[in-house]
Design a protein around this motif. Structure first.
Motif, mmCIF file in Angstrom:
data_model
loop_
_atom_site.group_PDB
_atom_site.id
_atom_site.type_symbol
_atom_site.label_atom_id
_atom_site.label_comp_id
_atom_site.label_asym_id
_atom_site.label_seq_id
_atom_site.Cartn_x
_atom_site.Cartn_y
_atom_site.Cartn_z
ATOM 1 N N MET A 1 29.423 45.460 35.322
ATOM 2 C CA MET A 1 29.730 44.936 33.990
ATOM 3 C C MET A 1 30.992 44.090 34.043
ATOM 4 S SD MET A 1 30.264 47.046 30.430
ATOM 5 C CE MET A 1 28.606 47.720 30.536
ATOM 6 N N CYS A 2 31.004 42.962 33.380
ATOM 7 C CA CYS A 2 32.130 42.048 33.400
ATOM 8 C C CYS A 2 33.349 42.688 32.736
ATOM 9 C CB CYS A 2 31.756 40.762 32.668
ATOM 10 S SG CYS A 2 33.085 39.550 32.613
ATOM 11 N N LYS A 3 34.497 42.515 33.367
ATOM 12 C CA LYS A 3 35.743 43.045 32.819
ATOM 13 C C LYS A 3 36.308 42.073 31.787
ATOM 14 C CE LYS A 3 35.466 46.357 35.882
ATOM 15 N NZ LYS A 3 34.963 47.688 35.490
ATOM 16 N N SER A 24 48.692 55.536 31.252
ATOM 17 C CA SER A 24 48.664 54.818 29.975
ATOM 18 C C SER A 24 47.631 53.695 29.991
ATOM 19 C CB SER A 24 50.053 54.257 29.649
ATOM 20 O OG SER A 24 50.364 53.088 30.379
ATOM 21 N N VAL A 25 47.351 53.144 31.175
ATOM 22 C CA VAL A 25 46.294 52.137 31.301
ATOM 23 C C VAL A 25 44.924 52.797 31.175
ATOM 24 C CG1 VAL A 25 45.215 50.467 32.851
ATOM 25 C CG2 VAL A 25 47.711 50.606 32.706
ATOM 26 N N LEU A 26 44.760 53.903 31.862
ATOM 27 C CA LEU A 26 43.470 54.594 31.856
ATOM 28 C C LEU A 26 43.100 55.111 30.469
ATOM 29 C CD1 LEU A 26 43.879 56.577 35.196
ATOM 30 C CD2 LEU A 26 42.496 54.531 34.811
ATOM 31 N N GLN A 27 44.087 55.298 29.599
ATOM 32 C CA GLN A 27 43.824 55.789 28.248
ATOM 33 C C GLN A 27 43.499 54.670 27.257
ATOM 34 O OE1 GLN A 27 46.628 58.653 26.611
ATOM 35 N NE2 GLN A 27 47.128 59.411 28.647
ATOM 36 N N GLN A 28 43.468 53.433 27.702
ATOM 37 C CA GLN A 28 43.142 52.329 26.789
ATOM 38 C C GLN A 28 41.727 52.504 26.246
ATOM 39 O OE1 GLN A 28 45.371 49.878 25.640
ATOM 40 N NE2 GLN A 28 46.645 51.462 26.606
ATOM 41 N N ARG A 32 37.036 47.076 28.642
ATOM 42 C CA ARG A 32 36.622 47.047 30.045
ATOM 43 C C ARG A 32 37.712 46.326 30.833
ATOM 44 N NH1 ARG A 32 32.566 45.069 27.123
ATOM 45 N NH2 ARG A 32 32.765 42.987 28.023
ATOM 46 N N PHE A 33 38.275 46.992 31.813
ATOM 47 C CA PHE A 33 39.412 46.406 32.511
ATOM 48 C C PHE A 33 39.383 46.741 34.000
ATOM 49 C CE2 PHE A 33 40.780 50.645 31.191
ATOM 50 C CZ PHE A 33 41.347 51.145 32.357
ATOM 51 N N GLU A 34 40.134 45.943 34.749
ATOM 52 C CA GLU A 34 40.485 46.276 36.118
ATOM 53 C C GLU A 34 42.005 46.331 36.192
ATOM 54 O OE1 GLU A 34 39.398 43.274 38.941
ATOM 55 O OE2 GLU A 34 40.435 41.655 37.880
ATOM 56 N N LEU A 35 42.528 47.224 37.011
ATOM 57 C CA LEU A 35 43.964 47.368 37.194
ATOM 58 C C LEU A 35 44.318 46.972 38.626
ATOM 59 C CD1 LEU A 35 46.845 48.297 36.538
ATOM 60 C CD2 LEU A 35 46.093 50.662 36.971
ATOM 61 N N LEU A 100 45.382 47.361 24.031
ATOM 62 C CA LEU A 100 44.623 46.209 24.516
ATOM 63 C C LEU A 100 43.535 45.707 23.574
ATOM 64 C CD1 LEU A 100 44.126 46.976 28.329
ATOM 65 C CD2 LEU A 100 45.739 45.389 27.270
ATOM 66 N N ARG A 101 42.801 46.584 22.917
ATOM 67 C CA ARG A 101 41.602 46.175 22.184
ATOM 68 C C ARG A 101 41.912 45.136 21.115
ATOM 69 N NH1 ARG A 101 37.023 45.450 23.684
ATOM 70 N NH2 ARG A 101 37.424 43.443 22.752
#
Length: 315
Positions: A1-3, A24-28, A32-35, A100-101
Motif C-alpha cells: 500500500m502506498c505510504k 510517538s510515531v508508531l502511535q500516529q 500510512r507512513f514509513e519511518l 500527522l492526519r
C-alpha cells in the motif's frame, strides 16, 4: 500500500530518547507512513537498538552513515523517501498521536502549499512545560487566532519568517517535490540550515500553519550543535542571501538586520563583555527602534555603571 508520509529522523547518540520518539510515531492515527532513521555514526548503542527495532516494526527503515552531521542525514533520507509528503522528527523530540492526519489532509487539499508547521511546547528534562513556540515570538501575534485550530495559509510568509523563526523542525511537513526544488538543506552552512531551507521554500510556494500544539521539544543542556558565533554568522549569510533573492520589504530587512545586531549583543552580554553588548544594542535600536532593543541597552548601561562604581569604591 502506498505510504502517505515519509518521516525522517536523524540520530546521533540519542539512545536515551529514541524509544519515546519512535513510539510517538508508531502511535500516529489513521496515517500510512514509513519511518526513515539515519544513524549518523552513533557510539552509544543507538544503532544496535535501531537494528533490533527494524526487525520488529515493518514501517521502520534504518540507514547508516559515518558522522557527517544532521544536514547530510536529512538530505540522504529525502532522496530515499517514497512518499509525496515528508515530515521531520528529531530523535529527542516526540509527537502527539493526532499530529500527522490533519496535516496530510490540509496539504492534499492545498496543492500550492509546500510546507506546513504547527505550534509546539518547550519542555525541560523532567518534561515540564516551559513555553509554547508561538507565544515566544511577539512578531507572530498578529497572524494568530488562538480560537482557530484549523490549518491556514500564512500571509506574507517570507517577510515574517525572516524576522521570526517560528518554525520548529520537528513539526514540519513538506511536499517532497517542493523541498527538492528548493535544494534541500544547504551543506555549506555551519548552522541554521533548517531556517534557511524554510525560507527558500517560502520563495517558491505557500506556507501553512496551525495553532495546535502537536509535539514537545526537549530543552536539553548543551544540545546546541554549533556555537553561537557560528549560528549568528550563518543567520547573517542567510539573511543577505534571501534579501537578494526574494521580494523582501525594506522594513523587514531593517528588522532582520536589527535582530542580527541584537543577537551579537546578546552573545557578548552572556560572555560578560558589556561594552561590546552595548555597542550592538545601540546599533540594533538605531537600525530599527524597538522597546526590546532599548530595554537591553538601558539594562546593560545600568550594569556597566554599577560595575564601574564598585571598581572605584575598591580603589
Amino acid at each position: 500500500m502506498c505510504k502517505e508520509v515519509s518521516i525522517i529522523m536523524p540520530n546521533y547518540n540519542c539512545l536515551a530518547y529514541l524509544p519515546k520518539a519512535i513510539d510517538s510515531v508508531l502511535q500516529q492515527q489513521d496515517v500510512r507512513f514509513e519511518l526513515i532513521v539515519v544513524d549518523d555514526g552513533s557510539t552509544d548503542g543507538s544503532l544496535e537498538w535501531l537494528l533490533q527495532a527494524e526487525k520488529k516494526y515493518n514501517q521502520l527503515r534504518v540507514i547508516t552513515q559515518p558522522n557527517l552531521g544532521v544536514i547530510a542525514a536529512r538530505n540522504r533520507a529525502i532522496k530515499k523517501a517514497n512518499s509525496q509528503f515528508i515530515a521531520f522528527l528529531d530523535a529527542d523530540d516526540y509527537w502527539y498521536p493526532s499530529k500527522l492526519r490533519k496535516q496530510v489532509d490540509f496539504m492534499l487539499a492545498n496543492r500550492n502549499c509546500g510546507l506546513t508547521f504547527t505550534n509546539y511546547q518547550h519542555v525541560d528534562m523532567q518534561y515540564q512545560n516551559i513555553i509554547d513556540c508561538f507565544s515566544y515570538w511577539p512578531e507572530f501575534k498578529k497572524y494568530r487566532d488562538a480560537n482557530n485550530t484549523n490549518y491556514q495559509l500564512l500571509a506574507n510568509a517570507l517577510n515574517l519568517l525572516l524576522i521570526a523563526n517560528v518554525i520548529g523542525t520537528s513539526c514540519v511537513m513538506v511536499n517532497k517535490e517542493i523541498i527538492e526544488r528548493a535544494g534541500g538543506f544547504d551543506p555549506s552552512l555551519r548552522s541554521a540550515s533548517d531556517w534557511d531551507c524554510w525560507l527558500r521554500i517560502a520563495l517558491i510556494s505557500e506556507i501553512g500553519f496551525c495553532e495546535d500544539i502537536t509535539m514537545d521539544y526537549l530543552m536539553r543542556p548543551n544540545s546546541i550543535t554549533a556555537n553561537k558565533q557560528n549560528r549568528i554568522d550563518a543567520m547573517a549569510e542567510i539573511t543577505e542571501r534571501i534579501c537578494t533573492l526574494g521580494n523582501v520589504e525594506p522594513t523587514t530587512r531593517r528588522k532582520a538586520n536589527a535582530r542580527l545586531l541584537e543577537s551579537y549583543g546578546e552573545m557578548h552580554r552572556e560572555d560578560g563583555d558589556l561594552s561590546t553588548a552595548i555597542s550592538f544594542s545601540y546599533k540594533a535600536f538605531k537600525e530599527y527602534p524597538h522597546k526590546r532593543h532599548l530595554k537591553h541597552l538601558c539594562s546593560d548601561l545600568k550594569r556597566l555603571a554599577i560595575l564601574r562604581v564598585n571598581a572605584l569604591c575598591q580603589v
